[in-house]
Scaffold this motif. Structure first.
Motif, PDB file in Angstrom:
ATOM      1  N   GLY A 222     134.597  -2.524  74.714  1.00  0.00           N
ATOM      2  CA  GLY A 222     134.197  -2.800  73.316  1.00  0.00           C
ATOM      3  C   GLY A 222     134.597  -1.666  72.468  1.00  0.00           C
ATOM      4  N   VAL A 223     134.516  -1.834  71.203  1.00  0.00           N
ATOM      5  CA  VAL A 223     134.864  -0.783  70.436  1.00  0.00           C
ATOM      6  C   VAL A 223     133.555  -0.472  69.404  1.00  0.00           C
ATOM      7  CG1 VAL A 223     137.149  -0.691  70.563  1.00  0.00           C
ATOM      8  CG2 VAL A 223     136.201  -2.160  68.800  1.00  0.00           C
ATOM      9  N   PRO A 224     132.896   0.732  69.404  1.00  0.00           N
ATOM     10  CA  PRO A 224     131.659   0.807  68.487  1.00  0.00           C
ATOM     11  C   PRO A 224     132.400   0.888  67.064  1.00  0.00           C
ATOM     12  CG  PRO A 224     132.382   2.975  69.669  1.00  0.00           C
ATOM     13  CD  PRO A 224     133.204   1.965  70.282  1.00  0.00           C
ATOM     14  N   GLU A 225     133.349   1.043  66.670  1.00  0.00           N
ATOM     15  CA  GLU A 225     133.716   1.199  65.183  1.00  0.00           C
ATOM     16  C   GLU A 225     134.142   0.100  64.699  1.00  0.00           C
ATOM     17  OE1 GLU A 225     135.486   2.224  67.819  1.00  0.00           O
ATOM     18  OE2 GLU A 225     137.726   2.707  67.364  1.00  0.00           O
ATOM     19  N   GLY A 226     134.238  -1.155  65.375  1.00  0.00           N
ATOM     20  CA  GLY A 226     134.267  -2.446  64.771  1.00  0.00           C
ATOM     21  C   GLY A 226     135.681  -2.621  63.975  1.00  0.00           C
ATOM     22  N   ARG A 227     135.592  -3.129  62.702  1.00  0.00           N
ATOM     23  CA  ARG A 227     136.458  -3.376  61.960  1.00  0.00           C
ATOM     24  C   ARG A 227     137.754  -2.164  61.835  1.00  0.00           C
ATOM     25  NH1 ARG A 227     138.811  -7.622  60.843  1.00  0.00           N
ATOM     26  NH2 ARG A 227     140.806  -6.589  60.401  1.00  0.00           N
ATOM     27  N   LEU A 228     137.153  -0.987  61.749  1.00  0.00           N
ATOM     28  CA  LEU A 228     138.006   0.171  61.779  1.00  0.00           C
ATOM     29  C   LEU A 228     139.091   0.370  62.863  1.00  0.00           C
ATOM     30  CD1 LEU A 228     138.902   3.074  60.484  1.00  0.00           C
ATOM     31  CD2 LEU A 228     137.205   4.104  61.922  1.00  0.00           C
ATOM     32  N   PHE A 229     138.744  -0.123  63.940  1.00  0.00           N
ATOM     33  CA  PHE A 229     139.407  -0.282  64.888  1.00  0.00           C
ATOM     34  C   PHE A 229     140.870  -1.072  64.625  1.00  0.00           C
ATOM     35  CE2 PHE A 229     140.962  -2.344  68.826  1.00  0.00           C
ATOM     36  CZ  PHE A 229     141.412  -1.235  69.716  1.00  0.00           C
ATOM     37  N   PHE A 230     140.521  -2.212  64.338  1.00  0.00           N
ATOM     38  CA  PHE A 230     141.567  -3.314  63.772  1.00  0.00           C
ATOM     39  C   PHE A 230     142.624  -2.654  62.942  1.00  0.00           C
ATOM     40  CE2 PHE A 230     138.330  -5.762  66.364  1.00  0.00           C
ATOM     41  CZ  PHE A 230     139.191  -6.230  67.185  1.00  0.00           C
ATOM     42  N   ASP A 231     141.864  -2.188  61.839  1.00  0.00           N
ATOM     43  CA  ASP A 231     142.589  -1.661  60.845  1.00  0.00           C
ATOM     44  C   ASP A 231     143.529  -0.522  61.336  1.00  0.00           C
ATOM     45  OD1 ASP A 231     141.232  -3.205  59.217  1.00  0.00           O
ATOM     46  OD2 ASP A 231     139.799  -1.710  58.305  1.00  0.00           O
ATOM     47  N   THR A 232     142.991   0.523  62.204  1.00  0.00           N
ATOM     48  CA  THR A 232     143.887   1.338  62.528  1.00  0.00           C
ATOM     49  C   THR A 232     144.877   0.773  63.421  1.00  0.00           C
ATOM     50  OG1 THR A 232     141.983   2.804  62.858  1.00  0.00           O
ATOM     51  CG2 THR A 232     143.827   3.486  64.155  1.00  0.00           C
ATOM     52  N   LEU A 233     144.579  -0.169  64.171  1.00  0.00           N
ATOM     53  CA  LEU A 233     145.563  -0.860  65.252  1.00  0.00           C
ATOM     54  C   LEU A 233     146.660  -1.383  64.414  1.00  0.00           C
ATOM     55  CD1 LEU A 233     145.976  -1.297  68.191  1.00  0.00           C
ATOM     56  CD2 LEU A 233     144.771  -3.461  67.918  1.00  0.00           C
ATOM     57  N   GLN A 234     146.337  -1.829  63.383  1.00  0.00           N
ATOM     58  CA  GLN A 234     147.535  -2.796  62.530  1.00  0.00           C
ATOM     59  C   GLN A 234     148.341  -1.736  61.986  1.00  0.00           C
ATOM     60  OE1 GLN A 234     145.424  -5.447  59.700  1.00  0.00           O
ATOM     61  NE2 GLN A 234     147.567  -6.612  60.183  1.00  0.00           N
TER      62      GLN A 234
END
Lengths: 471, 471
Positions: A222-234
């Motif tokens: 799981g990732v605690p940072e949520g949305r930020l994780f996917f924005d970074t990944l992108q």
């Protein structure tokens, strides 16, 4: 933002390239915590190691300090092995001596429930207030082969350009070990545990701009940072490929993940959709993770999807054709010229000059029956990638077999993929032909199914990047 | 019918337990055919070998006979390596000296088209008229470890109770070799090639009543006998499990199979339906074939579907829970008593006492943290099978680890399955813990995904047999 990312870079340098490491709460007997010290020593770490424990004087030939304050030099990174009740004061003392980052091995936080989640949030705030960024809690910490840092004993220190960001401490070591065994050494790996402070996207951001990292892989519960994780990944996937093993996508797995690292594993279809949209290469287990790394490291993402198969054992050719169709890639059509060239090389029976090319069993005793048709296939403009299943029964012939194939790949610029069938060389003393191919930058897999699956991942990643895929 | 099956049995005994073998057309130089003789000699075959070639006097220390008629003793089995044009006369001569069966290596029949199919039909009729049953043409022949017969050099001769019936000659050797490497030796294997005379169901019938065979496996591209194959299979699976890898089920594979052995691979859904109805365990590649054999050999088909998972590394526990849900088996509910027992053994943090049980990393240095919870889980009436992922970092502790688990299995009668994670013992010289578990009759797999997939195959086979599966 710029300040932040500069600050983060300095923290990450302290983590992956520390000049000195304090080991606070190093245990006396043979407990788990002892493995951290054994890890550093067996890795041949060249910086200063400062063990801290008020009850002992020396350990493994090193002087032990009673308190953090007694350490006689600067400390870049601390590994904290103390019971929960001592964490606050230890982190405070680390802040006083200027330590930038601390690995918190101590468990008993969010993996135990909501109360633990609150506790670890406060712990992270305390760390930031003290100027100490935290990895964990409930984690195994850092592996960095160039800095010779390891949290686990007897780890290989082969330098490599693959990185790993992992929500499981033990899997970190297992993945690194299995990678090295396949010729895929890791440069940097980190187990982020409950990620109370430093979160997966912090590591992704750093690794994306790290010139020594070419492929990033991750095990995520799981990732605690949520949305930020996917924005970074992108952003990351535009710079280099990111392979993500998201565990806990099933009902059983979700519950298990929660009791393991307190992760809220989230909904499977949301995760899968978001990972796909971010351009991550999704995998479902350790072997898939390494297969994807193998493919992404050695196969350019602009590779097309028209695949030729060439095998000595006819049964393997048939099986690979089945696997090719299942993979979603295309069976390349060989030109009449190519087929004629192959026919002129091979015997009349027990072979096939159409794709999949079956060079017949005589190739086991005459390597040119592999390499000359392989060259013809790679020179065919209708072929993007060639998968070879084969080998010979002689160590010397295997060397020539490899040299000729590497030369053909270089001359044609085509993608070449090997299936390592160790049974070919069972009677030879030299059993590492697959590893030799990997050393020559030829991606090598234990089966055609896994090879074709991995190639498809590269082709899909190329499509995500907008590459010119045909078909 | 009875006469027929007695006749078939005598033919099969000549094939798998020959007292003497003629090798007709043994080549002078290092050609493929030479491998057959090397195979027999390196296997340590104890019967008489009679090489035949009109142009040479001796080969590898053996006298060579000019014609079959010159052979000074009876011949049970012949391996025929002559060009196509000499086949008729060789078979006729073999008939005269009373040879019951001949392996026809010679290729160039149905794999080349309709004309070849007619030719091989006539060849089979000729063989029967001469009293010689044929294996092939276009095949590699026979492997029999108890009789020390092999058509391939340097094959291991470990005796085992698994049999293989294969439409691919080379795959036969590869499957046997990979099986031995996993601790699954084969007793009998045959490559039937184009199956002009003896067909797959002939071998299945014989192996079903062979007391030395407990599991039958097969690689099939096509079967010339059609309906009879499935009728036979249906009888066989009531007697012992049959694992079938049907290749050529995709469009690409179907074409490849046809050019390989001339097989008409047939429609995928018809095949899959007919195999399921006949109770065969269907697999899609070599590793699945061996995984299924591993499971069927050591797990009773009446095993239920409630599975417990126990792991040292927490990440592996989460991953196995995901795989369990994908497999279609059930996550067993541990009783409160079992959970209490486990909690009383394990440390307070970094563990989980619900299924999947995470015994924590300390178990790597204290094997009882694995074995005592494992025993508690196996004694839980709500658990049918226990999957363990783990090991310790000491060779001595690994021995105790195994002994305790074997004892718990024996005491409880529960199914125990191991996942072999070689990275546990990477620093040990003794690396074959997985093989040791197999020797102790504990099925062992390279990943939890493969272990659970294989267990599901056994449970499904048990349901087919009408066994009392719960859940």
């Amino acid at each position: 933002m710029n300040n932040d990312s500069e600050g983060l870079n300095a923290v990450m340098e302290a983590i992956f390239n520390p000049a000195s490491i304090a080991m606070v709460g190093v245990p006396e007997g043979m407990k788990m915590g002892r493995l951290f010290l054994m890890g550093l020593q067996s890795a041949g770490y060249r910086g200063n190691i400062y063990p801290v424990n008020p009850r002992i004087d020396t350990i493994d030939g090193l002087p032990v300090f009673r308190r953090v304050a007694d350490i006689p030099g600067p400390v870049d990174l601390a590994v904290v092995l103390v019971p929960k009740k001592h964490l606050y004061s230890v982190i405070e003392q680390l802040g006083v001596i200027g330590t930038r980052a601390a690995v918190i091995f101590t468990a008993g936080f969010s993996e135990l429930g909501a109360e633990g989640t609150d506790e670890q949030r406060q712990l992270a705030a305390h760390g930031r207030a003290c100027g100490v960024r935290l990895i964990g809690p409930n984690c195994m910490g850092v592996y960095s082969s160039s800095a010779r840092v390891s949290s686990f004993p007897s780890m290989p220190m082969d330098e490599g350009d693959t990185a790993l960001v992992s929500g499981s401490g033990s899997l970190t070591s297992f993945i690194v070990l299995r990678g090295v065994a396949r010729g895929l050494p890791f440069g940097k790996a980190v187990s982020f545990g409950n990620a109370a402070d430093l979160v997966p996207s912090d590591f992704f951001s750093y690794l994306a701009s790290d010139p020594k990292t070419s492929v990033i892989s991750a095990y995520i519960e799981g990732v605690p940072e949520g949305r930020l994780f996917f924005d970074t990944l992108q952003k990351v996937t535009r710079m280099k490929p990111a392979v993500v093993w998201k565990a806990g996508l099933t009902g059983y797995g979700r519950k298990a993940a929660h009791s393991h690292t307190g992760a809220l594993a989230g909904d499977a279809s949301l995760w899968e959709g978001a990972l796909a949209q971010a351009g991550a290469v999704q995998v479902a287990n350790m072997d898939e993770l390494l297969d994807a790394v193998m493919a992404l490291k050695f196969i350019p993402p602009e590779t097309g999807n028209r695949v030729a198969i060439l095998s000595g054992p006819g049964g393997f050719a048939v099986a690979a054709a089945d696997e090719l169709e299942k993979s979603g890639l295309l069976l390349a059509q060989l030109s009449p010229t190519t087929r004629q060239r192959i026919a002129s090389i091979l015997p009349d029976t027990g072979i096939s000059v159409v794709n999949p090319v079956d060079v017949g069993l005589s190739a086991s005793v005459d390597f040119r029956l592999y390499t000359e048709p392989a060259r013809a296939v790679m020179e065919d403009p209708g072929v993007d990638a060639l998968l070879i299943i084969g080998g010979t029964f002689s160590a010397e012939a295997n060397r020539s077999f490899m040299e000729e194939l590497v030369a053909a790949k270089r001359a044609t610029g085509k993608t070449l993929i090997m299936v390592d069938v160790p049974e070919f060389y069972f009677a030879l003393t030299e059993k590492d032909l697959g590893r030799q191919f990997v050393s020559a930058h030829i991606p090598t897999f234990p089966s055609s199914a896994r090879a074709l699956w991995a190639l498809k991942k590269v082709v899909d990643y190329g499509r995500f990047l907008g590459g010119p895929n045909r078909g």
